[in-house]
Write a protein that holds these residues in place. Structure first.
Motif, PDB file in Angstrom:
ATOM      1  N   LYS A   1       0.845  -1.189   0.000  1.00 19.58           N
ATOM      2  CA  LYS A   1       0.000   0.000   0.000  1.00 19.58           C
ATOM      3  C   LYS A   1       0.887   1.248   0.000  1.00 19.58           C
ATOM      4  O   LYS A   1       2.059   1.201   0.417  1.00 19.58           O
ATOM      5  N   ILE A   2       0.337   2.352  -0.478  1.00 17.42           N
ATOM      6  CA  ILE A   2       1.128   3.542  -0.765  1.00 17.42           C
ATOM      7  C   ILE A   2       0.692   4.686   0.141  1.00 17.42           C
ATOM      8  O   ILE A   2      -0.470   5.102   0.120  1.00 17.42           O
ATOM      9  N   LEU A   3       1.617   5.209   0.929  1.00 14.95           N
ATOM     10  CA  LEU A   3       1.363   6.366   1.773  1.00 14.95           C
ATOM     11  C   LEU A   3       1.888   7.616   1.082  1.00 14.95           C
ATOM     12  O   LEU A   3       3.018   7.640   0.588  1.00 14.95           O
ATOM     13  N   VAL A   4       1.065   8.659   1.072  1.00 12.53           N
ATOM     14  CA  VAL A   4       1.453   9.945   0.497  1.00 12.53           C
ATOM     15  C   VAL A   4       1.267  11.017   1.560  1.00 12.53           C
ATOM     16  O   VAL A   4       0.203  11.103   2.187  1.00 12.53           O
ATOM     17  N   ALA A   5       2.291  11.828   1.766  1.00  9.48           N
ATOM     18  CA  ALA A   5       2.234  12.899   2.763  1.00  9.48           C
ATOM     19  C   ALA A   5       2.420  14.243   2.073  1.00  9.48           C
ATOM     20  O   ALA A   5       3.135  14.354   1.073  1.00  9.48           O
ATOM     21  N   GLY A   6       1.757  15.261   2.615  1.00  9.53           N
ATOM     22  CA  GLY A   6       1.879  16.595   2.038  1.00  9.53           C
ATOM     23  C   GLY A   6       1.137  17.596   2.893  1.00  9.53           C
ATOM     24  O   GLY A   6       1.062  17.455   4.119  1.00  9.53           O
ATOM     25  N   ARG A   7       0.572  18.587   2.235  1.00 12.30           N
ATOM     26  CA  ARG A   7      -0.228  19.564   2.964  1.00 12.30           C
ATOM     27  C   ARG A   7      -1.353  20.070   2.081  1.00 12.30           C
ATOM     28  O   ARG A   7      -1.273  20.023   0.848  1.00 12.30           O
ATOM     29  N   SER A   8      -2.398  20.566   2.750  1.00 11.10           N
ATOM     30  CA  SER A   8      -3.515  21.214   2.082  1.00 11.10           C
ATOM     31  C   SER A   8      -3.694  22.560   2.751  1.00 11.10           C
ATOM     32  O   SER A   8      -4.153  22.641   3.886  1.00 11.10           O
ATOM     33  N   SER A   9      -3.275  23.611   2.057  1.00 16.83           N
ATOM     34  CA  SER A   9      -3.225  24.943   2.651  1.00 16.83           C
ATOM     35  C   SER A   9      -2.346  24.882   3.901  1.00 16.83           C
ATOM     36  O   SER A   9      -1.174  24.546   3.815  1.00 16.83           O
ATOM     37  N   LEU A  10      -2.897  25.123   5.109  1.00 14.63           N
ATOM     38  CA  LEU A  10      -2.102  25.079   6.340  1.00 14.63           C
ATOM     39  C   LEU A  10      -2.207  23.745   7.063  1.00 14.63           C
ATOM     40  O   LEU A  10      -1.640  23.589   8.151  1.00 14.63           O
ATOM     41  N   ASP A  11      -2.907  22.790   6.502  1.00 19.05           N
ATOM     42  CA  ASP A  11      -3.137  21.503   7.161  1.00 19.05           C
ATOM     43  C   ASP A  11      -2.145  20.455   6.667  1.00 19.05           C
ATOM     44  O   ASP A  11      -1.914  20.317   5.457  1.00 19.05           O
ATOM     45  N   ALA A  12      -1.562  19.694   7.611  1.00 20.42           N
ATOM     46  CA  ALA A  12      -0.779  18.521   7.244  1.00 20.42           C
ATOM     47  C   ALA A  12      -1.735  17.408   6.813  1.00 20.42           C
ATOM     48  O   ALA A  12      -2.853  17.307   7.329  1.00 20.42           O
ATOM     49  N   LEU A  13      -1.310  16.600   5.865  1.00 22.76           N
ATOM     50  CA  LEU A  13      -2.197  15.545   5.392  1.00 22.76           C
ATOM     51  C   LEU A  13      -1.421  14.292   5.041  1.00 22.76           C
ATOM     52  O   LEU A  13      -0.250  14.346   4.662  1.00 22.76           O
ATOM     53  N   VAL A  14      -2.075  13.166   5.201  1.00 19.46           N
ATOM     54  CA  VAL A  14      -1.586  11.865   4.755  1.00 19.46           C
ATOM     55  C   VAL A  14      -2.768  11.113   4.169  1.00 19.46           C
ATOM     56  O   VAL A  14      -3.859  11.128   4.743  1.00 19.46           O
ATOM     57  N   PHE A  15      -2.567  10.473   3.035  1.00 13.75           N
ATOM     58  CA  PHE A  15      -3.600   9.564   2.533  1.00 13.75           C
ATOM     59  C   PHE A  15      -2.923   8.289   2.059  1.00 13.75           C
ATOM     60  O   PHE A  15      -1.711   8.238   1.837  1.00 13.75           O
ATOM     61  N   ARG A  16      -3.727   7.232   1.956  1.00 12.80           N
ATOM     62  CA  ARG A  16      -3.165   5.938   1.577  1.00 12.80           C
ATOM     63  C   ARG A  16      -3.901   5.361   0.378  1.00 12.80           C
ATOM     64  O   ARG A  16      -5.140   5.407   0.314  1.00 12.80           O
TER      65      ARG A  16
ATOM     66  N   LYS B   1      -8.093   9.261   4.312  1.00 12.93           N
ATOM     67  CA  LYS B   1      -7.331  10.505   4.443  1.00 12.93           C
ATOM     68  C   LYS B   1      -7.240  10.949   5.897  1.00 12.93           C
ATOM     69  O   LYS B   1      -8.195  10.821   6.659  1.00 12.93           O
ATOM     70  N   PHE B   2      -6.081  11.488   6.260  1.00  9.91           N
ATOM     71  CA  PHE B   2      -5.882  12.068   7.576  1.00  9.91           C
ATOM     72  C   PHE B   2      -5.427  13.518   7.381  1.00  9.91           C
ATOM     73  O   PHE B   2      -4.438  13.765   6.678  1.00  9.91           O
ATOM     74  N   ILE B   3      -6.137  14.467   7.968  1.00  6.92           N
ATOM     75  CA  ILE B   3      -5.805  15.894   7.865  1.00  6.92           C
ATOM     76  C   ILE B   3      -5.730  16.482   9.258  1.00  6.92           C
ATOM     77  O   ILE B   3      -6.609  16.260  10.087  1.00  6.92           O
ATOM     78  N   LYS B   4      -4.673  17.244   9.529  1.00  3.06           N
ATOM     79  CA  LYS B   4      -4.482  17.791  10.860  1.00  3.06           C
ATOM     80  C   LYS B   4      -3.838  19.164  10.777  1.00  3.06           C
ATOM     81  O   LYS B   4      -2.852  19.346  10.071  1.00  3.06           O
ATOM     82  N   ARG B   5      -4.409  20.142  11.501  1.00  2.00           N
ATOM     83  CA  ARG B   5      -3.791  21.462  11.613  1.00  2.00           C
ATOM     84  C   ARG B   5      -3.087  21.536  12.961  1.00  2.00           C
ATOM     85  O   ARG B   5      -3.661  21.283  14.005  1.00  2.00           O
ATOM     86  N   PHE B   6      -1.799  21.916  12.933  1.00  2.84           N
ATOM     87  CA  PHE B   6      -0.997  21.940  14.150  1.00  2.84           C
ATOM     88  C   PHE B   6      -0.795  23.341  14.711  1.00  2.84           C
ATOM     89  O   PHE B   6      -0.254  23.509  15.791  1.00  2.84           O
ATOM     90  N   ILE B   7      -1.225  24.371  13.971  1.00  2.00           N
ATOM     91  CA  ILE B   7      -1.061  25.739  14.472  1.00  2.00           C
ATOM     92  C   ILE B   7      -2.395  26.469  14.379  1.00  2.00           C
ATOM     93  O   ILE B   7      -3.305  26.048  13.681  1.00  2.00           O
TER      94      ILE B   7
END
Length: 201
Positions: free
Chosen positions: A164-179, A195-201
């Motif tokens: 399976k393939i994990l991809v990490a990046g960002r969407s605007s100010l949100d960190a994201l990972v999808f598989r 999909k996993f999306i998380k804003r840290f600030i």
């Protein structure tokens, strides 16, 4: 025109590689650079980068034999152009070689037809070992992820032991990972609908 440079993997120039350890391929462009370089188990070298650094540009992928010559069995004469319209400069983490010789890439592309407006989406591609697009992956070789913002970027790709393939990046100010599943479909069993999306600030 300016050129792109490939070096042998050594702290000392390898005289058996290219000319005095250096290859300077002319790719009919200016200000081009390779941002990602990986070595196959057979010693061949795959390079990936924009034809025009720091601008919206086509990318090129090339493969070199162990002596630094173009591998003419790859692409057209050793190279091919990889899609257009990205402002990202690739890193090695955006290029993965699979055990079967196929190649995965992740990058961001602008899908807005208006040249003055951006709509960046994440693009994952899989290529066959000869450099041709693997049309059995996702949608005829392409997987596009759009999180409904103008700024979606894919920074890294990783392969799990189960393929399976994990991809990490960002969407605007949100960190994201999808598989993705091995075939390029979104893995709905991961996080929330794949999909996993998380804003840290």
């Amino acid at each position: 025109s300016l050129f792109q440079i490939v070096y042998a993997q050594s702290l000392v120039f390898d005289s058996a590689f290219g000319t005095n350890g250096m290859v300077i391929p002319q790719l009919s462009t200016s200000n081009g650079e390779y941002g990602a370089v990986i070595t196959q188990p057979d010693g061949k070298i795959i390079t990936y980068g924009p034809l025009h650094r720091y601008s919206f540009s086509d990318y090129t992928m090339s493969r070199y034999n162990t002596d630094g010559s173009f591998d003419t069995s790859f692409g057209t004469g050793g190279s091919f152009t990889v899609f257009s319209y990205s402002d990202e400069f690739p890193s090695k983490s955006q290029l993965k070689l699979l055990p079967n010789g196929k190649i995965l890439t992740v990058r961001s592309i602008d899908v807005n037809p208006n040249p003055n407006l951006w709509d960046m989406v994440i693009l994952v591609n899989r290529f066959n070992s000869d450099g041709s697009l693997d049309v059995t992956f996702a949608n005829s070789g392409h997987y596009i992820q759009d999180y409904n913002t103008d700024l979606d970027y894919g920074f890294a790709i990783e392969i799990q032991p189960d393929n399976k393939i994990l991809v990490a990046g960002r969407s605007s100010l949100d960190a994201l990972v999808f598989r993705l599943n091995e075939n390029g479909t979104l893995d709905s069993s991961f996080a929330t609908a794949g999909k996993f999306i998380k804003r840290f600030i």
